[in-house]
Scaffold this motif. Structure first.
Motif, PDB file in Angstrom:
ATOM      1  N   HIS A   1      38.903 105.222 -62.931  1.00 18.55           N
ATOM      2  CA  HIS A   1      40.096 105.984 -62.561  1.00 18.55           C
ATOM      3  C   HIS A   1      40.346 107.067 -63.608  1.00 18.55           C
TER       4      HIS A   1
ATOM      5  N   ASP B   1      47.297 112.515 -58.041  1.00 24.30           N
ATOM      6  CA  ASP B   1      46.786 111.969 -56.775  1.00 24.30           C
ATOM      7  C   ASP B   1      46.475 110.480 -56.898  1.00 24.30           C
ATOM      8  N   TYR B   2      45.807 110.127 -57.984  1.00 22.05           N
ATOM      9  CA  TYR B   2      45.410 108.726 -58.159  1.00 22.05           C
ATOM     10  C   TYR B   2      46.638 107.824 -58.270  1.00 22.05           C
TER      11      TYR B   2
ATOM     12  N   PHE C   1      48.766 107.960 -54.690  1.00 24.99           N
ATOM     13  CA  PHE C   1      48.163 107.527 -53.430  1.00 24.99           C
ATOM     14  C   PHE C   1      47.173 106.369 -53.555  1.00 24.99           C
ATOM     15  N   LYS C   2      46.810 105.967 -54.772  1.00 29.00           N
ATOM     16  CA  LYS C   2      45.862 104.868 -54.917  1.00 29.00           C
ATOM     17  C   LYS C   2      46.413 103.724 -55.766  1.00 29.00           C
ATOM     18  N   MET C   3      47.077 104.048 -56.864  1.00 25.22           N
ATOM     19  CA  MET C   3      47.505 103.006 -57.780  1.00 25.22           C
ATOM     20  C   MET C   3      48.887 102.449 -57.451  1.00 25.22           C
TER      21      MET C   3
END
Length: 253
Positions: free
Chosen positions: A126, A150-151, A154-156
């Motif tokens: 990451h 973004d990470y 939308f991901k973490m």
């Protein structure tokens, strides 16, 4: 010129209505303008007759009309590019060495700068980002470039984490890993968002906040952008006092 394209159509109409006045070899003709009741002098290509000259004006009209749509699209794309690089400039102001490397990586991925042929390193799990713990043990994540933003968003982040970002200007995405935040934590997170933004040196900076589940990623190839659903706004005077109230930690997840 494109906005004034109707003038070409009018000249074509008037030439068609006045074909009996036009002969090859004429450089111009003065006709009655039935649109406004005045006289109009229209330039002609002396090599052609009236009908061909009229068609030339119609072609100019159609070309200008078509180009208007293309130009408007290009203007919008250019505005997007300006906003994108404005965001990068703001993020660079607050970037450390690793943040800057990821901004370089983003520019390579987007095709703005050429990737160098270097030895392939082990792929990161990451992006690098900052993690803090408040005095109440609440974890706050700070994205300092678009890849990190973004990470984190939308991901973490979890659906019920709280997201903070300055309103209508570039800045960091702030994720607070807690629900039902008290006023102290809300203002602390808003201060971080305002400090790591273009409004860093302003006063009464508006900061939007909402649950992560109310965010959507827009259909664009530009990273770091979000669409907000239900959100609220808090106003804050940014300063760096939050550093005294936070403990920097390794990723707590």
């Amino acid at each position: 010129d494109s906005h004034n394209s109707d003038e070409y159509r009018i000249k074509g109409d008037l030439l068609y209505a006045s074909l009996h006045l036009i002969q090859k070899g004429m450089k111009e003709v003065t006709v009655d303008n039935y649109y406004d009741g005045a006289k109009m002098t229209i330039e002609l290509d002396e090599r052609f007759d009236g009908k061909t000259n009229a068609n030339h004006y119609y072609n100019k009209y159609q070309k200008a009309k078509n180009s208007l749509k293309v130009l408007e699209e290009q203007i919008e794309k250019t505005k997007e590019e300006i906003n994108y690089f404005d965001t990068l400039n703001t993020l660079m102001d607050n970037a450390d060495y690793y943040d800057a490397l990821e901004i370089k990586e983003e520019l390579e991925n987007m095709g703005y700068i050429r990737k160098k042929n270097v030895k392939k390193l082990k792929k990161k799990t990451h992006p690098h980002y900052d993690v803090y713990r408040t005095r109440d043990g609440i974890i706050i994540y700070v994205g300092k470039n678009n890849l990190q933003n973004d990470y984190l968003t939308f991901k973490m982040a979890s659906r019920n984490d709280m997201w903070f970002h300055v309103k209508d200007m570039p800045g960091s995405h702030i994720i607070v890993h807690a629900e039902n935040l008290d006023e102290y934590t809300m203002r602390l997170a808003a201060n971080i968002a305002a400090y790591f933004s273009k409004g860093k040196y302003s006063s009464s900076v508006p900061v939007n906040y909402c649950l992560v589940k109310n965010l959507k990623k827009p259909h664009t190839n530009k990273p770091g952008l979000v669409l907000l659903g239900h959100y609220k706004t808090i106003y804050i005077d940014p300063d760096d006092s939050f550093y005294d109230e936070l403990e920097k930690v390794e990723d707590a997840r």
